[in-house]
Design an enzyme around this catalytic site. Sequence first.
Site, PDB file in Angstrom:
ATOM      1  CG  HIS A  19      68.207  37.313 -31.301  1.00 56.44           C
ATOM      2  ND1 HIS A  19      67.622  37.988 -29.795  1.00 56.44           N
ATOM      3  CD2 HIS A  19      69.268  36.945 -30.751  1.00 56.44           C
ATOM      4  CE1 HIS A  19      68.593  37.478 -29.016  1.00 56.44           C
ATOM      5  NE2 HIS A  19      69.592  36.900 -29.604  1.00 56.44           N
TER       6      HIS A  19
ATOM      7  CG  HIS B 118      48.022  13.658 -21.103  1.00 60.61           C
ATOM      8  ND1 HIS B 118      48.773  12.907 -20.830  1.00 60.61           N
ATOM      9  CD2 HIS B 118      47.085  13.149 -22.082  1.00 60.61           C
ATOM     10  CE1 HIS B 118      48.483  11.795 -21.187  1.00 60.61           C
ATOM     11  NE2 HIS B 118      47.394  11.734 -22.047  1.00 60.61           N
TER      12      HIS B 118
ATOM     13  NE  ARG C  19      44.516   9.806 -16.941  1.00 58.61           N
ATOM     14  CZ  ARG C  19      44.289   9.387 -18.015  1.00 58.61           C
ATOM     15  NH1 ARG C  19      43.163   9.636 -18.639  1.00 58.61           N
ATOM     16  NH2 ARG C  19      45.216   9.343 -19.003  1.00 58.61           N
TER      17      ARG C  19
HETATM   18  C1  RB5 Z   1      69.386  34.246 -26.854  1.00 58.79           C
HETATM   19  O1  RB5 Z   1      70.291  34.306 -26.980  1.00 58.79           O
HETATM   20  C2  RB5 Z   1      68.518  33.293 -26.029  1.00 58.79           C
HETATM   21  O2  RB5 Z   1      69.086  33.359 -24.612  1.00 58.79           O
HETATM   22  C3  RB5 Z   1      66.919  33.172 -25.860  1.00 58.79           C
HETATM   23  O3  RB5 Z   1      66.736  33.058 -27.230  1.00 58.79           O
HETATM   24  C4  RB5 Z   1      66.544  32.071 -25.151  1.00 58.79           C
HETATM   25  O4  RB5 Z   1      66.974  30.711 -25.641  1.00 58.79           O
HETATM   26  C5  RB5 Z   1      66.311  32.208 -23.772  1.00 58.79           C
HETATM   27  O5  RB5 Z   1      65.636  31.616 -23.061  1.00 58.79           O
END
Ligand code: RB5
Length: 150
Positions: free
Chosen positions: A14, A103, A137
């Site tokens: 989300h 890279h 490399r």
């Molecule tokens: C969600 O609130 C948040 O924790 C998630 O989107 C993310 O940033 C986690 O690493």
Amino acid sequence: MFDKSQVIPIGSDHGAYELKAFLVDRLTGMGYRLKDVGTHSEASVDYPDFIHPVAKAVNDGIFPIGIIMCGSGQGASMTANKYPNVRAGLCWSLEQATLTRQHNNANIISPPGRFVDFDLALEMIVAFLNTEFEGDRHIQRINKIPIIHE
Ligand code: RB5
């Protein structure tokens, strides 16, 4: 140049739902083919549920390149980088998106949905898709990534 007939899996929680919707719309309009694995609303979800499907498919060679996102980009990249054949790059600038292809031969890009301008994210992804690994490399360096020291 990225072959636009190849499908690109994309997944987010989300925290990056709005960015994902923007990217799906714009990239589709540019002729890219996307497989959107969700999430499909702003309702709170657990980011690994939408990152694993993208990472596993790239890991297994089903798709060459994927896009993952969460709010910070951190949890998404941590999850994807558990897969041995995945190199997911957390990117918030055009230079990073280009460098992680040149890279690190990154095969997944992880922009932070809450910390990047949407137009810049689109620019980063197009650059990521169309930048080649430099080899040389950098080959021995990426080959050392999965070797855990005891
Ligand atoms: C969600 O609130 C948040 O924790 C998630 O989107 C993310 O940033 C986690 O690493």
